[in-house]
Write a protein that holds these residues in place. Sequence first.
Motif, PDB file in Angstrom:
ATOM      1  N   ARG A 145      -3.920   2.973  -0.867  1.00 11.39           N
ATOM      2  CA  ARG A 145      -4.371   2.317  -2.121  1.00 11.39           C
ATOM      3  C   ARG A 145      -3.144   1.376  -2.427  1.00 11.39           C
ATOM      4  NH1 ARG A 145      -1.993   3.883  -6.981  1.00 11.39           N
ATOM      5  NH2 ARG A 145      -1.070   6.097  -7.070  1.00 11.39           N
TER       6      ARG A 145
ATOM      7  N   ASP B  84      -1.988   7.970  -1.875  1.00  7.84           N
ATOM      8  CA  ASP B  84      -2.462   8.858  -3.005  1.00  7.84           C
ATOM      9  C   ASP B  84      -2.102  10.348  -2.465  1.00  7.84           C
ATOM     10  OD1 ASP B  84      -4.577   9.730  -1.958  1.00  7.84           O
ATOM     11  OD2 ASP B  84      -5.862   8.421  -3.119  1.00  7.84           O
TER      12      ASP B  84
ATOM     13  N   ARG C 217      -5.084   8.960   0.847  1.00  6.61           N
ATOM     14  CA  ARG C 217      -5.835   7.780   0.990  1.00  6.61           C
ATOM     15  C   ARG C 217      -4.874   6.481   0.712  1.00  6.61           C
ATOM     16  NH1 ARG C 217     -10.469   9.900  -3.168  1.00  6.61           N
ATOM     17  NH2 ARG C 217      -8.484   9.902  -4.291  1.00  6.61           N
TER      18      ARG C 217
ATOM     19  N   GLU D 216       0.916  -1.214   0.085  1.00  5.37           N
ATOM     20  CA  GLU D 216      -0.012   0.072  -0.088  1.00  5.37           C
ATOM     21  C   GLU D 216       0.921   1.294  -0.079  1.00  5.37           C
ATOM     22  OE1 GLU D 216      -2.484  -0.349   3.320  1.00  5.37           O
ATOM     23  OE2 GLU D 216      -4.238  -1.317   2.218  1.00  5.37           O
TER      24      GLU D 216
END
Length: 488
Positions: free
Chosen positions: A325, A319, A323, A316
């Motif tokens: 992602r 961004d 967040r 992960e």
Amino acid sequence: MAKSPKTPRPRAQTPKGFRDYFGTEVTTRAEMLRKIAGVYHRYGFDALESAAVETVEALGKFLPDVDRPNEGVFAWEDNAEGWVALRYDLTAPLARVYAQHRNDLPLPYRRYAMGPVWRNEKPGPGRFRQFYQCDADTVGAASVAADAEICAMLADTLEVVGIPRGDYIVRINNRKVLNGVLEVMGVDDSQRDAVLRTIDKFDKVGESGVRELLGKGRLDASGAYIDGVGLSEEQAAPVLAFLTSRGDTAEQTLANLRTAIGGSAVGAEGVTELGKIADLLAAQGYGPDRIVIDPSVVRGLGYYTGPVYEAELTFEIHDEKGRKRQFGSVAGGGRYDDLVKRFTGQAVPATGVSIGVDRLLAALHAKGRLDGEAQGPVVVTVMDRDRMADYQQMVAELRNNGIRAEVYLGNPKNFGNQLKYADKRGSPVAVIEGGDEKARGVVQIKDLILGAKLAEDATLEEWKDRPSQFEVPRDKLVAKVQEILSGQ
């Protein structure tokens, strides 16, 4: 008489969608390419450097818009050649090279290529019109052993450049299986492209989203309604079974795929090929922690003809909005048996992979696995401009012993500016020899890294008792610099 207007100065800016790369960025990329080339070379692939410009005819139907050759690529009309363009990728040039030189090349022909490609597309955050690719392809081998080898090599490459096992997965599918599913569905030609586009959205919208888009349609995230393909639940069932058929083991996934393709012969051929690839990889020690069969992988629907594969980074990142992602795909490829046929009229099997170098570098940066700064050169300062030969002799000795070094070539009048220059260059060491040092046969060597740490916090126990400047005999210059560098 009126004065002629002045010619305006050109604006100092890069064109939209392009960027400049400096020092560390360039050397870091070069080091990554060296490591990748080492893996490809170890697998028996030969280097190829093809032309950056191809005829639009050679790029052919794989352009985004064949009717307007300057769409999707940077193209211009040449008086002798007609329309030519900067290469869009490294695969179309390979097809042309093999067709042109096939009588002189071994069969199979195994090559790797690295370099920039150009796409005349709308730029965006992290999306540029010039970027690097790193490809490896085998032309002339119909066996799926060639596909298995590419997948194994891709896994090895990711680990060599700094992506450890557990942070990536290579996923494999087969276009023939998808063709079998479409055959079982019984969709007509008018629906086929819409179905394929919907399948390609599986990663974004998931099973329920695909179900809705194959049927009446769905609301997207913005609240806009997207019309569906209009299939019945019975027609859509094989696609959903196909996309969700990944099991806990390769055997279970293959069994689920056999159910999804029903009685399709081409689908059965695809499942058989996937089984052979899984067996070949298992024999080489590539388990499901590195490479898996995953029917959700859908790449280049009009391009690939058999196995397809994609390397995804599973860790992960955050961004631009903070967040979490997953980083996502950094490489992909597959079998494209029809590309060379455009030139020769004869089918020539081919398979290969392309690594997105810029994305891979970005991933390593995101995980902190690349040094942010490169060490600069040792700077030999100039205390007397009339003794430039002495300083050049020093720097030559350092270079001849493998030490990166340079003489300060600016105005030597202000010594402080010389040290500021060394600091801006990220220099680890400065060498100083004024008239007094010259007369006594010594040089001053300043440890700039230690000096910077002492300036930050002189109370640090690990630093405070260590001197940051040394006086050594002139003939000990190289040895002392080597000692300081090894300590840093």
